[in-house]
Design an enzyme around this catalytic site. Structure first.
Site, PDB file in Angstrom:
ATOM      1  N   TYR A  10       0.823  -1.215   0.000  1.00  0.00           N
ATOM      2  CA  TYR A  10       0.000   0.000   0.000  1.00  0.00           C
ATOM      3  C   TYR A  10       0.857   1.266   0.000  1.00  0.00           C
ATOM      4  CZ  TYR A  10      -3.916  -3.105   1.090  1.00  0.00           C
ATOM      5  OH  TYR A  10      -4.855  -4.107   1.050  1.00  0.00           O
ATOM      6  N   LYS A  38       4.193 -15.331   1.511  1.00  0.00           N
ATOM      7  CA  LYS A  38       4.100 -16.027   0.220  1.00  0.00           C
ATOM      8  C   LYS A  38       5.534 -16.259  -0.249  1.00  0.00           C
ATOM      9  CE  LYS A  38       1.596 -17.509  -3.272  1.00  0.00           C
ATOM     10  NZ  LYS A  38       0.874 -18.792  -3.174  1.00  0.00           N
ATOM     11  N   ASP A  68      -2.185 -18.368   0.853  1.00  0.00           N
ATOM     12  CA  ASP A  68      -3.325 -19.074   0.252  1.00  0.00           C
ATOM     13  C   ASP A  68      -3.787 -20.210   1.165  1.00  0.00           C
ATOM     14  OD1 ASP A  68      -0.771 -19.968  -0.347  1.00  0.00           O
ATOM     15  OD2 ASP A  68      -1.264 -20.733  -2.332  1.00  0.00           O
ATOM     16  N   ASP A 124      -4.885  -7.345   5.570  1.00  0.00           N
ATOM     17  CA  ASP A 124      -6.151  -6.684   5.244  1.00  0.00           C
ATOM     18  C   ASP A 124      -7.206  -7.736   4.909  1.00  0.00           C
ATOM     19  OD1 ASP A 124      -8.046  -4.864   4.539  1.00  0.00           O
ATOM     20  OD2 ASP A 124      -6.961  -4.026   2.827  1.00  0.00           O
ATOM     21  N   ASP A 135     -10.236  -9.512   7.712  1.00  0.00           N
ATOM     22  CA  ASP A 135     -11.672  -9.451   7.411  1.00  0.00           C
ATOM     23  C   ASP A 135     -12.265 -10.856   7.375  1.00  0.00           C
ATOM     24  OD1 ASP A 135     -11.796  -6.737   7.299  1.00  0.00           O
ATOM     25  OD2 ASP A 135     -12.740  -6.648   5.323  1.00  0.00           O
TER      26      ASP A 135
END
Ligand code: NAD
Length: 368
Positions: free
Chosen positions: A148, A199, A231, A255, A259
């Site tokens: 970001y 990852k 994943d 993020d 959620d």
């Protein structure tokens, strides 16, 4: 006779914001006052404007005076910002921009989201009871780095007329160490299990992340560190979430996973969060937004706000006694069958925001 030690006073900046913000903040503050009285400390509350209401009053969603007050306090207690009527404003004046300004202005790099299920609300989840019963995990998300913020970023014109969109996922080793320490320290206070999500099979930045987390583990021999690809983590969270204690991950993965994890409980009106820096005040706020669709109707669930107050006491002010009292009161009121509309089910009694607050105050009074 020896004099009793002076009672501590904590200064908290209150940011009610927009929509249901003022309604849930009123309940949150009443609860904080009640535990202060019970545990023998006091508050110096200072209210300040933020979000759409601040823009309407002064032309900016995060006025300088608000940020100054926040910096001078022991903790910042926020409700929510935003209203669809501000959606047409230029990006830098939108209410949500105030949140980014606060995070940057207070150096808040660690976002903590606990996911706990109240036994009385198990049926609100879309997952099976046996998968989520007793679930108690914490997602620690890095908040100020990663994709970001990495440079270069933008949409670039190529010579051949083709456009190229770019963002850069980058972390310094020191940024990984900083968030890693928060996560290891938290794990030490919990079940001493930390899962670092990355990852690393594809991304170099994740290889650095994994390397630093592994190095840090040497300082925390009591914590069992594991690594998981993002994943797989997304899959494991819905398959068997009880395997997790603390999860630590970067900004983008955090993020998404936070959620996903928060929805395991099925009710957005119940979820608190904390954002912390190395020094200075932390920020404590519900995960949900300003719910303009129910603002002013006394329908909002104040429990996420109230539980954010408990997080403020535990992580911001080192008052786990008062935090536990609030959490116990929430459980007691749910056990008595009181619910706001968003979490109501058959056989429960629906109450408004204000009455839920009153029930919580009675429950705090009764906590031993
Ligand atoms: P939202 O979280 O405000 O609402 C989503 C749905 O959940 C709505 O139906 C709402 O009524 C319900 N809901 C949310 N909180 C509730 C509560 N405490 N009790 C009962 N029901 C509740 O998300 P949205 O509708 O996408 O966004 C509304 C505004 O909030 C937008 O302007 C958005 O940008 C802003 N927002 C702010 C924050 C924040 O302040 N941290 C976070 C997310 C969204």
């Amino acid at each position: 006779m020896t004099a009793s030690p002076p009672q501590p006073t904590y200064t908290a900046t209150l940011l009610s914001g927009d929509g249901i913000g003022p309604e849930i903040m009123a309940v949150g503050v009443d609860v904080l006052k009640a535990v202060a009285q019970k545990f023998g400390f006091s508050w110096n509350f200072q209210a300040a404007p933020i979000g759409g209401s601040a823009y309407a009053a002064s032309g900016h969603p995060l006025p300088d005076e608000t940020l100054q007050l926040c910096r001078q306090s022991d903790a910042v207690y926020l409700a929510a910002v935003g209203d669809f009527k501000y959606d047409t404003l230029p990006a830098h004046l939108r209410p949500e921009q105030a949140l980014l300004g606060l995070r940057a202005g207070l150096g808040l790099f660690a976002n903590l989201r606990p996911v706990q299920i109240f036994p009385q609300l198990i049926d609100a989840s879309t997952l099976k009871r046996e998968a989520i019963e007793d679930i108690d995990l914490m997602v620690v998300r890095e908040l100020t780095g990663g994709i970001y913020f990495g440079k270069p970023k933008g949409i670039f014109q190529q010579e051949n007329g083709i456009q190229r969109g770019v963002n850069t996922m980058a972390y310094l080793d020191s940024e990984v160490d900083r968030i890693g320490k928060v996560a290891f320290e938290l794990a030490m206070k919990r079940d001493r299990k930390l899962c670092s999500v990355d990852k690393a099979n594809v991304l170099d930045v994740s290889q650095l992340w994994r390397q630093q987390m592994t190095k840090l583990a040497a300082d925390y021999p009591a914590v069992e560190l594991s690594h998981m690809y993002v994943d797989n983590a997304a899959m494991q969270l819905v398959r068997w979430p009880k395997q997790f204690d603390v999860i630590v991950t970067g900004n983008l993965f955090g993020d998404i996973l936070s959620d996903e994890a928060s929805m395991l409980t099925g009710s957005i009106g119940m979820l608190p969060s904390a954002s912390l820096g190395t020094e200075g005040p932390g920020l404590f706020e519900p995960v949900h937004g300003s719910a303009p669709d129910i603002a002013g109707l006394d329908k909002a669930n104040p429990i996420a706000q109230v539980l954010s107050g408990a997080m403020m006491l535990r992580y911001g002010l080192d008052r786990p006694d008062a935090a536990r009292c609030i959490e116990g009161a929430v459980e007691q009121v749910l056990e008595q069958g009181y619910r706001t509309g968003d979490i109501a089910s058959e056989g429960t009694q629906v109450v408004g925001c204000r009455e839920m607050g009153d029930r919580l105050l009675t429950a705090i009074d009764r906590q031993t």
